[in-house]
Each structure stands twice: as C-alpha cells, then as structure tokens.
Scaffold this motif. Structure first.
Motif, PDB file in Angstrom:
ATOM      1  N   TYR A 144      -7.079   3.952   1.805  1.00  0.00           N
ATOM      2  CA  TYR A 144      -7.812   3.538   0.608  1.00  0.00           C
ATOM      3  C   TYR A 144      -7.995   4.680  -0.381  1.00  0.00           C
ATOM      4  O   TYR A 144      -8.164   4.459  -1.571  1.00  0.00           O
ATOM      5  N   ASN A 170       6.173  -4.628   8.874  1.00  0.00           N
ATOM      6  CA  ASN A 170       5.664  -4.748  10.244  1.00  0.00           C
ATOM      7  C   ASN A 170       6.410  -5.836  11.018  1.00  0.00           C
ATOM      8  O   ASN A 170       6.687  -6.905  10.484  1.00  0.00           O
ATOM      9  N   GLN A 211       0.854  -1.194   0.000  1.00  0.00           N
ATOM     10  CA  GLN A 211       0.000   0.000   0.000  1.00  0.00           C
ATOM     11  C   GLN A 211       0.889   1.242   0.000  1.00  0.00           C
ATOM     12  O   GLN A 211       1.830   1.327   0.800  1.00  0.00           O
ATOM     13  N   ASP A 261       3.851   2.198  15.323  1.00  0.00           N
ATOM     14  CA  ASP A 261       2.621   1.945  14.564  1.00  0.00           C
ATOM     15  C   ASP A 261       1.401   1.992  15.492  1.00  0.00           C
ATOM     16  O   ASP A 261       1.529   1.776  16.693  1.00  0.00           O
ATOM     17  N   ASP A 262       0.243   2.274  14.902  1.00  0.00           N
ATOM     18  CA  ASP A 262      -1.027   2.286  15.652  1.00  0.00           C
ATOM     19  C   ASP A 262      -0.961   3.229  16.847  1.00  0.00           C
ATOM     20  O   ASP A 262      -1.510   2.937  17.912  1.00  0.00           O
ATOM     21  N   GLU A 276      -9.429   7.826   3.837  1.00  0.00           N
ATOM     22  CA  GLU A 276     -10.355   7.266   2.844  1.00  0.00           C
ATOM     23  C   GLU A 276     -11.007   8.325   1.969  1.00  0.00           C
ATOM     24  O   GLU A 276     -11.595   7.990   0.942  1.00  0.00           O
ATOM     25  N   PRO A 302      -4.188  -2.065  -0.477  1.00  0.00           N
ATOM     26  CA  PRO A 302      -2.965  -2.862  -0.674  1.00  0.00           C
ATOM     27  C   PRO A 302      -3.143  -3.760  -1.903  1.00  0.00           C
ATOM     28  O   PRO A 302      -4.169  -4.428  -2.038  1.00  0.00           O
ATOM     29  N   GLU A 351       3.961   0.121   2.195  1.00  0.00           N
ATOM     30  CA  GLU A 351       3.927  -0.786   3.342  1.00  0.00           C
ATOM     31  C   GLU A 351       3.591  -2.186   2.854  1.00  0.00           C
ATOM     32  O   GLU A 351       2.597  -2.388   2.154  1.00  0.00           O
ATOM     33  N   LEU A 367       1.074  -8.742   4.702  1.00  0.00           N
ATOM     34  CA  LEU A 367       0.989 -10.165   4.371  1.00  0.00           C
ATOM     35  C   LEU A 367      -0.431 -10.575   3.977  1.00  0.00           C
ATOM     36  O   LEU A 367      -1.412 -10.062   4.518  1.00  0.00           O
ATOM     37  N   ARG A 368      -0.499 -11.510   3.040  1.00  0.00           N
ATOM     38  CA  ARG A 368      -1.775 -12.083   2.610  1.00  0.00           C
ATOM     39  C   ARG A 368      -1.649 -13.592   2.569  1.00  0.00           C
ATOM     40  O   ARG A 368      -0.608 -14.117   2.196  1.00  0.00           O
ATOM     41  N   ARG A 401      -5.595   4.484  12.562  1.00  0.00           N
ATOM     42  CA  ARG A 401      -6.738   4.746  11.699  1.00  0.00           C
ATOM     43  C   ARG A 401      -7.977   5.223  12.468  1.00  0.00           C
ATOM     44  O   ARG A 401      -8.757   6.033  11.966  1.00  0.00           O
ATOM     45  N   GLY A 408      -5.254   5.126   7.215  1.00  0.00           N
ATOM     46  CA  GLY A 408      -6.696   4.961   7.027  1.00  0.00           C
ATOM     47  C   GLY A 408      -7.379   6.173   6.424  1.00  0.00           C
ATOM     48  O   GLY A 408      -8.545   6.449   6.722  1.00  0.00           O
ATOM     49  N   PRO A 423      -4.554 -10.944   7.663  1.00  0.00           N
ATOM     50  CA  PRO A 423      -3.479 -11.048   8.660  1.00  0.00           C
ATOM     51  C   PRO A 423      -3.992 -10.770  10.078  1.00  0.00           C
ATOM     52  O   PRO A 423      -3.424 -11.257  11.049  1.00  0.00           O
ATOM     53  N   SER A 455       6.108  -8.136  14.562  1.00  0.00           N
ATOM     54  CA  SER A 455       5.199  -8.483  15.656  1.00  0.00           C
ATOM     55  C   SER A 455       5.966  -8.427  16.980  1.00  0.00           C
ATOM     56  O   SER A 455       7.188  -8.484  17.002  1.00  0.00           O
TER      57      SER A 455
END
Ligand code: C2E
Ligand code: CA
Ligand code: CA
Ligand code: CA
Length: 281
Positions: free
Chosen positions: A260, A119, A46, A181-182, A241, A265, A60, A63-64, A205, A239, A75, A121
C-alpha cells in the motif's frame, strides 16, 4: 453441541449467524457461475518496484468481483468458493486472458516494459490444460513470455512437491518466469525450493507488517533474503505500508517491494496515469 449447553440466547445467536454464513456461501456459489459471463469480474493491478532503480517494473493482477447485490467481494472469499465448485479453471483462464491482453495493449501504447504477475491456485496447478492455457493466452495477446511471471503459493507447491516440480518445468519451458508466493507461511525448506525452477521468492506480508517493531523479524527477513540470493532467487517483500519498512528492506538488501505504501491495487489505466516510481521520502 457446545453452543446448546450455553443456553438459549447464545444458541439462537450462533444459529442466526451460522445460517447467514451458509446462505451467503450458497448465494456466492450460485452467482459465481454467472459472474464471468455477466462481466462482474475484473482485474485490479498493484505495482512492484525495483529497489535499485526505484521504478515500477511489474504489476500483480488481482481479481475483483463486483457483485450486483453484495457489492465488492474479496478474492480471499470467492477464490476458495471457485476452487470448491470447479469454477476456478474457467475463472483462472478468464483472468489470465484478460490480464495478458490488457498488459500487452498498455505496453504498446505507453512503450513500457512492465511485467505481469498472475496468481495460480493449487487446483489450476493440477489441471493438465494449464500449459496450453498459458501458451494460448500469450499467443492471443501478443504478450512476450518473458513479460509473464506466474505466482504459486508455497502451500500449493508443498501439497505435492514432485508433481509441482513437473508442472513448473513445463511452464518454464514456455519462457515464463515463476515465483513462490506467501513464502514463510508453509513448511518448506530452502533445500526443497532449491530444486524447483523458480526465479522469485515473495516474502509473506506477515513478516513485513511488524518489521519495524521486531528485531527478531529483521533477523528472519535478512536470513530469508540471504538464503534466497544464495540459490539465485530475486526477493519481493509484500505488504510494505510505510517508508520505514521500505528503508529497512533497502538496508537488508531486498530486491523488490510491493504494498500500500506504493499503491493499492487499482484499475490499470489509473495505475499508468501516475509516475511509475516509488513515492519520494
Ligand atoms: P496474494 O497473492 O498474496 O496478493 C496480495 C494481497 O495482499 C492482495 O489482496 C493485496 O491487495 C494485499 N495487499 C497488498 N499490499 C498490501 C499492504 O500493504 N497491506 C495489506 N494489508 N494488504 C496488502 P487481495 O487482492 O484481497 O487478494 C487476496 C488473495 O486472493 C491473493 O493473495 C491471492 O492469493 C488471491 N487471488 C487474487 N487474485 C487471484 C487470481 O487471479 N487467481 C488466484 N488463484 N488467486 C487470486
Ligand atoms: Ca500473489
Ligand atoms: Ca502473496
Ligand atoms: Ca497471500
């Protein structure tokens, strides 16, 4: 116990739902062991745009999982499973190796200076092999260290700020940059964050979604940006939009946007086949 007291019908319903959920969890746990080897995991990208130039400056990697029976799995669902089962280190390594390789190839081919955001974890942060992994992913792919930014959630950092600080210092010495992040979902203070070797702060977001409807959120986001700048951090709003949110973030003085409104992504070649700039309007 409570379900039982509500009578047979409801009890049966909860029972079926619960059993389905437990079964799916067990399926995913089992299947995730083979997902890397069977080529079911891939990385979507993304774009992140710079509001000074309106250009895409980073992507960024997200994973998918293409599951053969259950279809695409988010994810948000399988990363926690990977963390519980200790698969996160091998999946995280696979992700970092593929993404650095893909970016290095496309940077060469298109002569572009795109950064990669990846990212990490909380469990990867605890892994003593992490700096070695990052170093070898860079060396093997040829991606310059300055083109890699590692994202760590505020929550992961705050689990053990002193330990996190040591790991972040080690990563920083490799020449990569680091993002929190976040931001806004945990309980850290700017005073704590100031002591960490960070480059970027990503506003969660949840603060952006209702930005256009809430004066309060506008004030909060403005003060996060002001405080982040005061301690030398660049700010990314996640986030985004709508054009309206984007315009507000410009006014507020946010540095970068992601969401978006720019793009979902997508596979890297798809992202690179459209102009690397903000949509007009
Ligand atoms: P995150 O790091 O906060 O990533 C951003 C998430 O927000 C992504 O969800 C992205 O698709 C979604 N998003 C981006 N823009 C918008 C928008 O405008 N509106 C809305 N509604 N959503 C938007 P995704 O791809 O489902 O990933 C979810 C989470 O899974 C990520 O949150 C991250 O915590 C985790 N994750 C993804 N890839 C990895 C990975 O390689 N390693 C680790 N450890 N975690 C990962
Ligand atoms: Ca992220
Ligand atoms: Ca985030
Ligand atoms: Ca998130």
């Amino acid at each position: 116990y409570r379900a039982k007291t509500r009578g047979g019908g409801r009890h049966a319903f909860f029972d079926v739902e619960l059993r389905k959920r437990v079964q799916r969890h067990m399926d995913l746990e089992q299947d995730l062991r083979h997902a890397v080897g069977r080529g079911q995991l891939w990385v979507a990208y993304q774009p992140v745009a710079d509001l000074r130039t309106d250009r895409t400056v980073a992507v960024e990697g997200l994973l998918r999982w293409r599951h053969p029976v259950h279809g695409p799995i988010s994810p948000a669902e399988f990363i926690p499973v990977a963390e519980e089962t200790n698969l996160i280190n091998s999946i995280g390594a696979h992700m970092l190796r593929s993404a650095t390789h893909q970016l290095a190839v496309e940077r060469e081919r298109h002569h572009i200076d795109l950064m990669l955001n990846a990212n990490l974890s909380p469990r990867q942060l605890d892994d003593p092999g992490l700096p070695g992994l990052v170093e070898s992913a860079l060396a093997d792919s040829g991606l310059p260290a300055r083109a890699l930014c590692l994202e760590i959630t505020e929550e992961a950092i705050m689990q053990d700020p002193a330990a996190a600080a040591r790991v972040l210092e080690t990563l920083r010495e490799l020449g990569v940059s680091l993002a929190i992040d976040d931001f806004g979902t945990g309980y850290s203070s700017l005073a704590q964050i100031r002591r960490l070797p960070l480059d970027t702060l990503k506003i969660d977001r949840s603060f952006i979604t209702d930005l256009s409807e809430s004066n309060e959120l506008r004030v909060i986001v403005t003060s996060i940006v002001t405080m982040a700048h005061a301690i030398g951090l660049d700010v990314v709003a996640e986030g985004v939009e709508t054009a309206h949110q984007l315009a507000q973030l410009r006014t507020i003085g946010c540095d970068h946007v992601q969401g978006y409104y720019l793009s979902r992504p997508v596979p890297l070649d798809e992202l690179l086949s459209s102009p690397l700039r903000l949509p007009a309007g």
